[in-house]
Design an enzyme around this catalytic site. Structure first.
Site, PDB file in Angstrom:
ATOM      1  N   GLY A 178      26.879  71.972  -0.210  1.00  9.40           N
ATOM      2  CA  GLY A 178      25.855  72.830   0.397  1.00  9.40           C
ATOM      3  C   GLY A 178      25.896  72.875   2.234  1.00  9.40           C
ATOM      4  N   VAL A 179      26.519  73.499   2.468  1.00  9.80           N
ATOM      5  CA  VAL A 179      26.598  73.679   4.215  1.00  9.80           C
ATOM      6  C   VAL A 179      25.225  74.273   4.888  1.00  9.80           C
ATOM      7  CG1 VAL A 179      29.131  73.700   4.961  1.00  9.80           C
ATOM      8  CG2 VAL A 179      28.452  75.784   3.866  1.00  9.80           C
ATOM      9  N   GLY A 180      23.963  74.023   4.961  1.00  9.17           N
ATOM     10  CA  GLY A 180      22.786  74.141   4.959  1.00  9.17           C
ATOM     11  C   GLY A 180      22.229  73.725   7.012  1.00  9.17           C
ATOM     12  N   ASN A 181      21.343  73.784   7.074  1.00  9.59           N
ATOM     13  CA  ASN A 181      20.816  73.318   8.420  1.00  9.59           C
ATOM     14  C   ASN A 181      21.609  72.749   8.667  1.00  9.59           C
ATOM     15  OD1 ASN A 181      18.939  75.234   8.687  1.00  9.59           O
ATOM     16  ND2 ASN A 181      18.115  74.218   6.802  1.00  9.59           N
ATOM     17  N   VAL A 182      21.232  71.130   7.943  1.00  7.87           N
ATOM     18  CA  VAL A 182      22.062  69.870   8.406  1.00  7.87           C
ATOM     19  C   VAL A 182      23.597  69.575   8.428  1.00  7.87           C
ATOM     20  CG1 VAL A 182      22.472  67.299   7.808  1.00  7.87           C
ATOM     21  CG2 VAL A 182      19.914  68.760   7.187  1.00  7.87           C
ATOM     22  N   ALA A 183      24.410  70.265   6.884  1.00  5.98           N
ATOM     23  CA  ALA A 183      25.690  70.222   7.449  1.00  5.98           C
ATOM     24  C   ALA A 183      25.876  71.294   7.964  1.00  5.98           C
ATOM     25  CB  ALA A 183      26.561  70.548   5.413  1.00  5.98           C
ATOM     26  N   LYS A 217       5.513  61.051   1.069  1.00 10.20           N
ATOM     27  CA  LYS A 217       6.320  62.657   1.325  1.00 10.20           C
ATOM     28  C   LYS A 217       5.198  63.580   1.037  1.00 10.20           C
ATOM     29  CE  LYS A 217      10.256  64.429   1.337  1.00 10.20           C
ATOM     30  NZ  LYS A 217      11.554  63.757   1.859  1.00 10.20           N
TER      31      LYS A 217
HETATM   32  N1  LIG Z   1      17.048  69.022   7.629  1.00 12.32           N
HETATM   33  C1  LIG Z   1      16.767  67.400   7.658  1.00 12.32           C
HETATM   34  O1  LIG Z   1      16.683  66.639   9.203  1.00 12.32           O
HETATM   35  C2  LIG Z   1      17.192  66.434   6.250  1.00 12.32           C
HETATM   36  C3  LIG Z   1      16.443  65.106   6.199  1.00 12.32           C
HETATM   37  C4  LIG Z   1      17.158  64.424   5.592  1.00 12.32           C
HETATM   38  C5  LIG Z   1      17.669  63.929   4.438  1.00 12.32           C
HETATM   39  N2  LIG Z   1      17.877  65.802   4.210  1.00 12.32           N
HETATM   40  C6  LIG Z   1      18.583  66.032   2.806  1.00 12.32           C
HETATM   41  O2  LIG Z   1      19.883  66.736   2.746  1.00 12.32           O
HETATM   42  C7  LIG Z   1      19.981  67.666   1.874  1.00 12.32           C
HETATM   43  C8  LIG Z   1      20.202  69.059   2.959  1.00 12.32           C
HETATM   44  O3  LIG Z   1      18.787  69.708   3.807  1.00 12.32           O
HETATM   45  P1  LIG Z   1      19.219  70.924   5.096  1.00 12.32           P
HETATM   46  O4  LIG Z   1      18.357  70.589   5.465  1.00 12.32           O
HETATM   47  O5  LIG Z   1      20.011  71.338   5.162  1.00 12.32           O
HETATM   48  O6  LIG Z   1      19.005  71.231   3.639  1.00 12.32           O
HETATM   49  P2  LIG Z   1      19.531  73.494   3.581  1.00 12.32           P
HETATM   50  O7  LIG Z   1      18.038  73.642   2.719  1.00 12.32           O
HETATM   51  O8  LIG Z   1      20.118  73.830   5.001  1.00 12.32           O
HETATM   52  O9  LIG Z   1      20.372  72.940   3.166  1.00 12.32           O
HETATM   53  C9  LIG Z   1      20.855  72.576   1.731  1.00 12.32           C
HETATM   54  C10 LIG Z   1      22.411  73.698   1.212  1.00 12.32           C
HETATM   55  O10 LIG Z   1      22.366  73.501  -0.009  1.00 12.32           O
HETATM   56  C11 LIG Z   1      22.316  75.019  -1.548  1.00 12.32           C
HETATM   57  N3  LIG Z   1      22.677  74.755  -2.259  1.00 12.32           N
HETATM   58  C12 LIG Z   1      21.872  74.152  -2.739  1.00 12.32           C
HETATM   59  N4  LIG Z   1      22.152  73.719  -4.080  1.00 12.32           N
HETATM   60  C13 LIG Z   1      23.515  73.772  -4.339  1.00 12.32           C
HETATM   61  C14 LIG Z   1      25.007  74.174  -5.252  1.00 12.32           C
HETATM   62  N5  LIG Z   1      24.075  73.773  -6.606  1.00 12.32           N
HETATM   63  N6  LIG Z   1      25.733  73.418  -4.318  1.00 12.32           N
HETATM   64  C15 LIG Z   1      26.773  74.121  -3.534  1.00 12.32           C
HETATM   65  N7  LIG Z   1      24.863  74.373  -2.804  1.00 12.32           N
HETATM   66  C16 LIG Z   1      24.012  74.464  -3.051  1.00 12.32           C
HETATM   67  C17 LIG Z   1      21.525  75.233  -0.702  1.00 12.32           C
HETATM   68  O11 LIG Z   1      22.335  77.016  -0.425  1.00 12.32           O
HETATM   69  C18 LIG Z   1      21.864  75.475   1.682  1.00 12.32           C
HETATM   70  O12 LIG Z   1      22.460  76.457   2.008  1.00 12.32           O
HETATM   71  C19 LIG Z   1      18.733  67.956   1.552  1.00 12.32           C
HETATM   72  O13 LIG Z   1      18.771  66.855   0.226  1.00 12.32           O
HETATM   73  C20 LIG Z   1      17.822  67.088   1.797  1.00 12.32           C
HETATM   74  O14 LIG Z   1      16.385  66.614   1.338  1.00 12.32           O
HETATM   75  C21 LIG Z   1      17.584  66.805   5.002  1.00 12.32           C
HETATM   76  C1  LIG Z   2      10.009  63.648   7.990  1.00 15.13           C
HETATM   77  C2  LIG Z   2      11.755  64.121   7.911  1.00 15.13           C
HETATM   78  C3  LIG Z   2      12.691  65.349   9.196  1.00 15.13           C
HETATM   79  C4  LIG Z   2      12.369  63.949   6.446  1.00 15.13           C
HETATM   80  C5  LIG Z   2      13.020  64.711   6.327  1.00 15.13           C
HETATM   81  N1  LIG Z   2      13.471  66.083   5.610  1.00 15.13           N
HETATM   82  C6  LIG Z   2      13.939  63.425   5.242  1.00 15.13           C
HETATM   83  O1  LIG Z   2      14.181  63.447   4.035  1.00 15.13           O
HETATM   84  O2  LIG Z   2      14.356  62.644   6.140  1.00 15.13           O
END
Ligand SMILES: NC(=O)c1ccc[n+]([C@@H]2O[C@H](COP(=O)([O-])OP(=O)(O)OC[C@H]3O[C@@H](n4cnc5c(N)ncnc54)[C@H](O)[C@@H]3O)[C@@H](O)[C@H]2O)c1
Ligand SMILES: CC(C)C[C@H](N)C(=O)O
Length: 365
Positions: A180-185, A80
């Site tokens: 947290g309702v960002g990209n993934v959620a 990472k």
């Molecule tokens: N994007 C991926 O493909 C992926 C893959 C595996 C794991 N993850 C993990 O999933 C999680 C979310 O990823 P993402 O890409 O959706 O990120 P993101 O930044 O788009 O979404 C995270 C959301 O959480 C909110 N947030 C931050 N702190 C907060 C709090 N204290 N209370 C409420 N909301 C809060 C942010 O404002 C944001 O909207 C991360 O931990 C990331 O490491 C993501």
């Molecule tokens: C390789 C990636 C898509 C990694 C991703 N952010 C994860 O934590 O799994």
């Protein structure tokens, strides 16, 4: 933190500091274990309070990727990167190009992708300098943004967790609290809404909350109130360490299943959940959809093949619960066991010498 002691304790291979004065790049690449293959893990850009905190995060996340990739059945090791800086104000093109050159210098020992604070556009910039980057634009024949696929994988894993907790994998009528309702959620919510679940959401970003309320009829609560919501499933989808001594006594859910990395503050919290009879779905098993998707680029990306592999998250989650029951250990330790056993088996099977070009004494001919 004593870096070498920490690296020795968890058997890390390499830690690389990258500094570029012109662009302001300050990055730390951590490579944990490459037994299964090259280390694949995303690049996080974040404002760390101290440099030590950034290194610690890179190390912790890299090890998480070793386990995630192993448990997902990928032939990839764990690594990472963290870039120190504010992703909203401190990015520039030169920074990601300089970073790309550092990755190129590792000759494929480390392959990157998106993580919190980095985008497909950033990966495209890295791609100007190195081929060892995934999650670049589909226009290049790549898989693009991994988040929608991660969201789908979390949905599938949540169904397997529901089966364990409620005896059925239907999520219809279940109340699900999402932190947290960002990209993934966002994508997770769309699948849950379609299946007929009731959603309660929170986020520190008001726009993100509004989108979930408007599109999925979610109920909104303040960030700190999410732990007290009367719900069936709690889905941590923001940052890590939100399952801890303060929050566990407040949680009402029977099942925990969400996207965030490193959800447990430490491993002992998995034990506490186990004792309380709460079904905890290990983070790195349920959130592997994104890495499974980008990893498919190593074969020449094929969406259908990638999604078929993402479906296996349901079985992987079920297998973890089976090990947990069989060995009477918390689910987080069962997941570690699943990953560690695979790495050990492969370490043995790869110990046999295999000749490659370097071993042919051609310079003597
Ligand atoms: N994007 C991926 O493909 C992926 C893959 C595996 C794991 N993850 C993990 O999933 C999680 C979310 O990823 P993402 O890409 O959706 O990120 P993101 O930044 O788009 O979404 C995270 C959301 O959480 C909110 N947030 C931050 N702190 C907060 C709090 N204290 N209370 C409420 N909301 C809060 C942010 O404002 C944001 O909207 C991360 O931990 C990331 O490491 C993501
Ligand atoms: C390789 C990636 C898509 C990694 C991703 N952010 C994860 O934590 O799994």
């Amino acid at each position: 933190m004593e870096f070498f002691s920490y690296m020795e304790k968890y058997d890390y291979e390499q830690l690389i500091f990258c500094q570029d004065k012109t662009s302001g790049l300050k990055a730390v690449i951590a490579i944990h274990d490459t037994t299964l293959g090259p280390a694949l893990g995303g690049t996080r850009m974040w404002t760390y309070e101290t440099e030590e905190a950034a290194v610690e995060d890179a190390l912790r996340l890299a090890r998480g990727m070793t386990y995630k990739n192993a448990a997902a059945g990928l032939n990839l090791g764990g690594g990472k990167t963290v870039i120190i800086g504010d992703p909203k104000t401190e990015k520039n093109e030169e920074m990601f190009r300089a970073f790309g050159r550092y990755i190129q210098g590792l000759h494929g020992r480390y392959i990157t992708a998106e993580d919190v604070g980095t985008t497909v556009q950033d990966m495209d910039t890295i791609y100007q300098e190195t081929n060892f980057v995934t999650g670049i634009s589909p226009a290049f024949g790549s898989s693009g943004n991994p988040s929608p696929v991660t969201g789908y994988g979390v949905y599938r894993g949540m169904k397997a967790a529901a089966k364990e907790g409620f005896g059925t994998d239907s999520l219809e009528g279940k109340t699900i609290a999402i932190q947290g309702v960002g990209n993934v959620a966002y994508h997770l919510c769309s699948y849950l809404h379609e299946e007929g679940a009731s959603l309660v959401v929170t986020d520190i970003n008001k726009e993100a909350v509004k989108r979930a309320v408007d599109e999925f009829g979610a109920k909104a609560v303040e960030p700190d109130d999410i732990y007290d919501v009367d719900c069936d499933i709690y889905a941590p989808c923001a940052l890590g360490a939100t399952i801890n001594d303060e929050t566990i006594p407040r949680l009402k859910a029977k099942v925990i299943a969400g996207a965030a990395n490193n959800q447990l503050k430490d491993a002992s919290h998995g034990e506490v959940l186990h004792e309380k009879g709460i079904v905890y779905t290990p983070d790195y098993v349920i959130n592997a959809g994104g890495v499974i998707n980008v990893a498919d680029e190593l074969n020449g990306y094929n969406k259908e093949r990638a999604m078929k592999k993402v479906e296996t998250i349901y079985d992987n989650v079920s297998q973890v619960f089976e090990i947990s029951r069989r060995d009477n250990i918390p689910a987080n330790l069962a997941a570690d066991r699943l990953a560690e056993e695979r790495i050990e088996r492969m370490r043995h099977s790869r110990s046999q010498f295999l000749q490659d070009e370097k071993h042919i004494l051609k310079h003597r001919l």
